[in-house]
Write an enzyme that holds these catalytic residues in place. Structure first.
Site, short mmCIF file in Angstrom:
data_model
loop_
_atom_site.label_atom_id
_atom_site.label_comp_id
_atom_site.label_asym_id
_atom_site.label_seq_id
_atom_site.Cartn_x
_atom_site.Cartn_y
_atom_site.Cartn_z
CG HIS A 90 -3.46 3.25 2.72
ND1 HIS A 90 -4.03 3.04 1.49
CD2 HIS A 90 -3.40 2.03 3.32
CE1 HIS A 90 -4.29 1.75 1.35
NE2 HIS A 90 -3.91 1.12 2.45
CB CYS A 94 -0.95 0.00 1.19
SG CYS A 94 -1.97 -1.46 1.26
CG ASN A 145 -7.05 -0.99 1.51
OD1 ASN A 145 -6.34 -0.49 0.64
ND2 ASN A 145 -6.56 -1.57 2.59
O1 UT7 Z 1 -4.02 -1.56 3.51
C1 UT7 Z 1 -2.99 -2.10 4.27
C2 UT7 Z 1 -3.14 -1.84 5.69
N1 UT7 Z 1 -4.37 -2.40 6.17
C3 UT7 Z 1 -4.95 -1.88 7.21
O2 UT7 Z 1 -4.47 -0.89 7.70
C4 UT7 Z 1 -6.15 -2.57 7.78
C5 UT7 Z 1 -6.09 -2.51 9.28
N2 UT7 Z 1 -7.13 -3.25 9.96
C6 UT7 Z 1 -8.43 -2.88 9.95
O3 UT7 Z 1 -8.82 -1.98 9.26
C7 UT7 Z 1 -9.36 -3.58 10.91
O4 UT7 Z 1 -8.61 -4.37 11.81
C8 UT7 Z 1 -10.42 -4.49 10.20
C9 UT7 Z 1 -11.45 -3.62 9.50
C10 UT7 Z 1 -9.75 -5.40 9.21
C11 UT7 Z 1 -11.15 -5.33 11.24
O5 UT7 Z 1 -11.73 -4.49 12.24
P1 UT7 Z 1 -11.49 -4.81 13.79
O6 UT7 Z 1 -12.27 -3.81 14.53
O7 UT7 Z 1 -10.01 -4.82 14.02
O8 UT7 Z 1 -12.14 -6.22 13.96
P2 UT7 Z 1 -11.47 -7.58 14.45
O9 UT7 Z 1 -10.62 -8.16 13.39
O10 UT7 Z 1 -10.87 -7.39 15.81
O11 UT7 Z 1 -12.77 -8.49 14.61
C12 UT7 Z 1 -13.79 -8.15 15.56
C13 UT7 Z 1 -14.96 -9.09 15.35
C14 UT7 Z 1 -14.56 -10.57 15.31
O12 UT7 Z 1 -15.58 -11.31 15.93
P3 UT7 Z 1 -15.42 -11.78 17.46
O13 UT7 Z 1 -14.19 -12.64 17.48
O14 UT7 Z 1 -15.28 -10.55 18.26
O15 UT7 Z 1 -16.68 -12.52 17.70
C15 UT7 Z 1 -14.55 -10.88 13.84
O16 UT7 Z 1 -14.81 -12.24 13.57
O17 UT7 Z 1 -15.59 -8.82 14.08
C16 UT7 Z 1 -15.71 -10.03 13.34
N3 UT7 Z 1 -15.65 -9.72 11.93
C17 UT7 Z 1 -16.73 -9.42 11.20
N4 UT7 Z 1 -18.05 -9.36 11.52
C18 UT7 Z 1 -18.89 -9.03 10.56
C19 UT7 Z 1 -14.54 -9.63 11.14
N5 UT7 Z 1 -14.92 -9.29 9.89
C20 UT7 Z 1 -16.26 -9.15 9.91
C21 UT7 Z 1 -17.22 -8.82 8.94
N6 UT7 Z 1 -18.51 -8.76 9.29
N7 UT7 Z 1 -16.86 -8.52 7.66
#
Ligand code: UT7
Length: 333
Positions: free
Chosen positions: A260, A120, A290
């Site tokens: 970004h 990225c 993204n």
């Molecule tokens: O471009 C390169 C750099 N990339 C980035 O900078 C991306 C950085 N990361 C992020 O933007 C975020 O971490 C994400 C958007 C990818 C995820 O958000 P988060 O708030 O960090 O969520 P998480 O991964 O901690 O997941 C929280 C919960 C989990 O469920 P439990 O374990 O709490 O029950 C996931 O399974 O959200 C769940 N989950 C979803 N639920 C509904 C993960 N993806 C989804 C989804 N829909 N699409």
């Protein structure tokens, strides 16, 4: 790696262009594909829609119209271009580079062409190297492009990644600067020890495509989202501060911030760190998701088209991605 112009920029952006495919995938569409919701995607990422290609579309097909728009604005002909640098991790082929296909499409027969792989942060890497080529006198007109067809490596069964990404291209023509306008400072960083947190392992020498025992999932994006999130917030804030310091620009003097477009919360955290008010933070993540290395030039191209970047605008660009890689630039238009 740092570049400081001491008020005498070597190069400036003479034209910008962008391209995104017409086809749109909404959060509602995704609700029908995986266990997700518009509410989760919107509140956790800020994304509402993303533009995606028809399967089989090549990265160079997106890069070419973006490059032509940038060349039109800059008023340069294909033969004027000395160098083409394409940032991508989803190029047309493993080799040759996507840049050579772009060179052929444009008829830029005098250009040396190559790709840069820095995820990225790749586009800001190309901008830095374009500046260095001009600074050293090796080139006068450099075409830089960030392009991704991320849908070519998405696992549509993995809700933690498939809702995030879109396809797009953005481009700029970089030429020598004759005054105090141009790339005032840039900063690039890398930390290869954290490659496990964000990658696509399949298709390289570690997991060759011809090895049929390798699962299809290994040819798609793997990301430990919440860990990447923490690093992205820290590194993007730090990188922006370092570039501003190198440029001798105060936070108050920033006209527009291009962070970004990976997550609305990361963009907002970066703006908060820089004390940049929301009205100066450009966001189009809601429309495109993204788009990795295309995200900064896509945002800048759109902002320019909307008349938001004008003569003397001071803009800060900052990106972070797999590797990890990160980069920042301060530019006076
Ligand atoms: O471009 C390169 C750099 N990339 C980035 O900078 C991306 C950085 N990361 C992020 O933007 C975020 O971490 C994400 C958007 C990818 C995820 O958000 P988060 O708030 O960090 O969520 P998480 O991964 O901690 O997941 C929280 C919960 C989990 O469920 P439990 O374990 O709490 O029950 C996931 O399974 O959200 C769940 N989950 C979803 N639920 C509904 C993960 N993806 C989804 C989804 N829909 N699409």
């Amino acid at each position: 790696m740092k570049m400081k112009s001491n008020g005498k920029p070597a190069s400036r952006i003479a034209g910008m262009g962008w391209f995104a495919p017409d086809k749109i995938l909404t959060n509602t569409d995704l609700e029908r594909m995986v266990d997700t919701s518009d509410e989760w995607i919107t509140t956790r990422t800020g994304i509402k829609r993303r533009h995606i290609v028809e399967p089989g579309t090549r990265a160079s097909e997106l890069a070419t119209p973006a490059a032509r728009s940038a060349m039109d604005e800059a008023g340069v002909n294909p033969e004027d271009i000395d160098m083409i640098l394409v940032a991508t991790v989803t190029g047309d082929y493993k080799f040759p580079s996507t840049a050579i296909f772009l060179q052929a499409n444009l008829g830029a027969k005098n250009a040396v062409a190559m790709d840069i792989s820095a995820a990225c942060a790749g586009y800001l890497y190309t901008l830095h190297f374009a500046d260095m080529m001009i600074r050293s006198g090796q080139a006068k007109t450099v075409l830089v492009v960030g392009v991704e067809v991320l849908t070519s490596m998405i696992n549509w069964k993995d809700r933690s990644t498939c809702v995030l990404f879109g396809d797009a291209a953005g481009a700029a023509v970089v030429v020598p600067s004759a005054d105090n306008r141009g790339i005032l400072a840039s900063y690039l960083g890398t930390d290869g020890s954290l490659a496990d947190l964000l990658n696509c392992p399949g298709g390289g020498s570690a997991y060759p495509a011809m090895n049929r025992e390798i699962p299809m999932e290994d040819f798609t994006i793997h990301m430990k989202g919440n860990e990447v999130f923490k690093h992205a917030v820290k590194k993007m804030g730090d990188a922006a501060v370092i570039a501003l310091d190198l440029a001798g620009i105060e936070k108050n003097d920033i006209d527009l911030l291009f962070a970004h477009q990976a997550n609305m919360r990361i963009i907002d955290a970066t703006a908060k760190r820089l004390k940049v008010p929301q009205k100066k933070v450009f966001k189009n993540i809601q429309e495109y998701g993204n788009t990795s290395t295309a995200s900064i030039p896509l945002a800048m191209g759109e902002a320019r088209q909307k008349g938001l970047i004008t003569d003397d605008s001071v803009v800060v660009c900052v990106a972070f991605g797999g590797g990890f890689t990160w980069a920042s630039s301060v530019i006076r238009f």
